[in-house]
Design a protein around this motif. Structure first.
Motif, PDB file in Angstrom:
ATOM      1  N   ALA A  12      -4.001 -16.145  -9.486  1.00 46.69           N
ATOM      2  CA  ALA A  12      -5.198 -15.139  -9.591  1.00 46.69           C
ATOM      3  C   ALA A  12      -5.951 -15.354 -10.776  1.00 46.69           C
ATOM      4  CB  ALA A  12      -4.826 -14.005  -9.772  1.00 46.69           C
ATOM      5  N   TYR A  13      -5.182 -16.028 -11.742  1.00 48.53           N
ATOM      6  CA  TYR A  13      -6.075 -16.435 -12.989  1.00 48.53           C
ATOM      7  C   TYR A  13      -6.927 -17.734 -12.922  1.00 48.53           C
ATOM      8  CZ  TYR A  13      -7.079 -18.268 -17.734  1.00 48.53           C
ATOM      9  OH  TYR A  13      -7.428 -18.898 -18.684  1.00 48.53           O
ATOM     10  N   LEU A  14      -6.349 -18.880 -12.233  1.00 53.34           N
ATOM     11  CA  LEU A  14      -7.017 -19.761 -11.982  1.00 53.34           C
ATOM     12  C   LEU A  14      -8.339 -19.630 -11.198  1.00 53.34           C
ATOM     13  CD1 LEU A  14      -3.614 -22.170 -11.348  1.00 53.34           C
ATOM     14  CD2 LEU A  14      -5.744 -22.425 -13.397  1.00 53.34           C
ATOM     15  N   LYS A  15      -8.195 -18.488 -10.260  1.00 52.00           N
ATOM     16  CA  LYS A  15      -9.222 -18.005  -9.337  1.00 52.00           C
ATOM     17  C   LYS A  15     -10.326 -17.578 -10.209  1.00 52.00           C
ATOM     18  CE  LYS A  15     -10.656 -15.902  -5.023  1.00 52.00           C
ATOM     19  NZ  LYS A  15     -10.028 -15.135  -4.024  1.00 52.00           N
ATOM     20  N   GLN A  16      -9.710 -16.686 -11.066  1.00 48.23           N
ATOM     21  CA  GLN A  16     -10.747 -15.763 -11.978  1.00 48.23           C
ATOM     22  C   GLN A  16     -11.717 -16.693 -12.871  1.00 48.23           C
ATOM     23  OE1 GLN A  16      -8.847 -12.425 -14.026  1.00 48.23           O
ATOM     24  NE2 GLN A  16      -9.067 -13.518 -15.915  1.00 48.23           N
ATOM     25  N   THR A  17     -11.135 -17.909 -13.151  1.00 48.08           N
ATOM     26  CA  THR A  17     -11.660 -18.953 -14.069  1.00 48.08           C
ATOM     27  C   THR A  17     -12.659 -19.706 -13.133  1.00 48.08           C
ATOM     28  OG1 THR A  17      -9.813 -20.707 -14.169  1.00 48.08           O
ATOM     29  CG2 THR A  17      -9.802 -18.803 -15.861  1.00 48.08           C
ATOM     30  N   GLY A  18     -12.583 -19.846 -11.903  1.00 47.49           N
ATOM     31  CA  GLY A  18     -13.535 -20.482 -11.121  1.00 47.49           C
ATOM     32  C   GLY A  18     -12.985 -21.784 -10.879  1.00 47.49           C
ATOM     33  N   PRO A  35       7.911 -15.337  -7.699  1.00 51.79           N
ATOM     34  CA  PRO A  35       6.697 -15.225  -6.961  1.00 51.79           C
ATOM     35  C   PRO A  35       5.445 -14.201  -7.323  1.00 51.79           C
ATOM     36  CG  PRO A  35       8.392 -15.006  -5.394  1.00 51.79           C
ATOM     37  CD  PRO A  35       8.967 -15.322  -6.711  1.00 51.79           C
ATOM     38  N   ILE A  36       5.956 -13.277  -8.320  1.00 55.01           N
ATOM     39  CA  ILE A  36       5.096 -12.249  -8.823  1.00 55.01           C
ATOM     40  C   ILE A  36       4.347 -12.951  -9.782  1.00 55.01           C
ATOM     41  CG2 ILE A  36       5.064 -10.137 -10.362  1.00 55.01           C
ATOM     42  CD1 ILE A  36       7.212  -9.044  -8.498  1.00 55.01           C
ATOM     43  N   PHE A  37       4.999 -13.784 -10.835  1.00 47.31           N
ATOM     44  CA  PHE A  37       4.212 -14.262 -11.670  1.00 47.31           C
ATOM     45  C   PHE A  37       3.292 -15.755 -10.991  1.00 47.31           C
ATOM     46  CE2 PHE A  37       7.360 -11.783 -13.888  1.00 47.31           C
ATOM     47  CZ  PHE A  37       6.769 -11.772 -15.343  1.00 47.31           C
ATOM     48  N   GLU A  38       3.756 -16.286  -9.971  1.00 50.34           N
ATOM     49  CA  GLU A  38       3.102 -17.399  -9.338  1.00 50.34           C
ATOM     50  C   GLU A  38       1.697 -16.709  -8.832  1.00 50.34           C
ATOM     51  OE1 GLU A  38       3.477 -20.824  -6.335  1.00 50.34           O
ATOM     52  OE2 GLU A  38       5.192 -20.060  -7.017  1.00 50.34           O
ATOM     53  N   GLU A  39       1.919 -15.464  -8.242  1.00 52.13           N
ATOM     54  CA  GLU A  39       0.624 -14.980  -7.783  1.00 52.13           C
ATOM     55  C   GLU A  39      -0.207 -14.616  -9.068  1.00 52.13           C
ATOM     56  OE1 GLU A  39      -0.428 -10.693  -6.162  1.00 52.13           O
ATOM     57  OE2 GLU A  39       1.201 -11.546  -5.078  1.00 52.13           O
ATOM     58  N   GLN A  74      -1.554  -6.938  -8.269  1.00 47.75           N
ATOM     59  CA  GLN A  74      -1.135  -5.380  -7.573  1.00 47.75           C
ATOM     60  C   GLN A  74       0.128  -4.983  -8.534  1.00 47.75           C
ATOM     61  OE1 GLN A  74       0.381  -5.758  -3.551  1.00 47.75           O
ATOM     62  NE2 GLN A  74       0.994  -8.137  -3.950  1.00 47.75           N
ATOM     63  N   TYR A  75       0.719  -5.954  -9.184  1.00 41.05           N
ATOM     64  CA  TYR A  75       2.049  -5.923  -9.798  1.00 41.05           C
ATOM     65  C   TYR A  75       1.669  -5.249 -11.148  1.00 41.05           C
ATOM     66  CZ  TYR A  75       4.023  -8.193  -5.626  1.00 41.05           C
ATOM     67  OH  TYR A  75       3.971  -8.531  -4.431  1.00 41.05           O
ATOM     68  N   ASP A  76       0.718  -5.980 -12.137  1.00 38.98           N
ATOM     69  CA  ASP A  76       0.830  -5.533 -13.292  1.00 38.98           C
ATOM     70  C   ASP A  76      -0.486  -6.296 -13.987  1.00 38.98           C
ATOM     71  OD1 ASP A  76       1.456  -4.887 -15.946  1.00 38.98           O
ATOM     72  OD2 ASP A  76       3.359  -6.217 -15.990  1.00 38.98           O
ATOM     73  N   THR A  77      -0.786  -6.291 -15.132  1.00 36.45           N
ATOM     74  CA  THR A  77      -1.674  -6.867 -16.040  1.00 36.45           C
ATOM     75  C   THR A  77      -0.802  -8.021 -16.807  1.00 36.45           C
ATOM     76  OG1 THR A  77      -3.449  -5.253 -15.888  1.00 36.45           O
ATOM     77  CG2 THR A  77      -3.457  -6.984 -17.606  1.00 36.45           C
TER      78      THR A  77
END
Length: 123
Positions: free
Chosen positions: A85-91, A77-81, A32-35
């Motif tokens: 999200a990246y780890l989840k995106q990679t399964g 927290p913004i960068f940790e999110e 929600q904050y950035d790419t």
């Protein structure tokens, strides 16, 4: 003396980033904050997360106008999110163990992942 220490630590961080992440392919993840740009080293369970190039440039410009780069410092927290999200995106099923500001806006996160288990029944 304090100024020299700050300047030296900044140089050390840039040197560390160059050595640790040279040649690591750049991935992306959006929140929600950035790419964000992601430099993942799964064999070492760590990654560097940084803002998009446009956001990083805007932060630098605004900090320069205010003569205070810490005024635009990026909250962890913004960068940790973004890292999660990246780890989840990679399964991967992982959790963040720790995070460090390297150089604003670049954060390094160490993570731990669950090992996938086989669902084959042994009889």
């Amino acid at each position: 003396m304090a100024t020299a220490g700050v300047a030296t630590s900044g140089c050390a961080s840039f040197s560390y980033i160059t050595q640790a992440y040279n040649g690591v392919p750049v991935q992306q993840v959006s929140t929600q904050y950035d790419t964000f740009r992601v430099f993942d080293k799964p064999t070492e369970n760590r990654m560097m997360i940084t803002s998009s190039l446009a956001s990083a440039a805007a932060q630098g410009f605004t900090g320069g106008l205010l003569l205070n780069p810490t005024a635009t410092a990026s909250p962890k927290p913004i960068f940790e999110e973004a890292a999660l999200a990246y780890l989840k995106q990679t399964g991967r099923n992982c959790k963040i163990m720790d995070g460090y500001l390297l150089v604003n806006p670049q954060w390094e996160f160490k993570y731990s992942c669950e090992v996938a288990t086989s669902s084959i029944n042994k009889t």
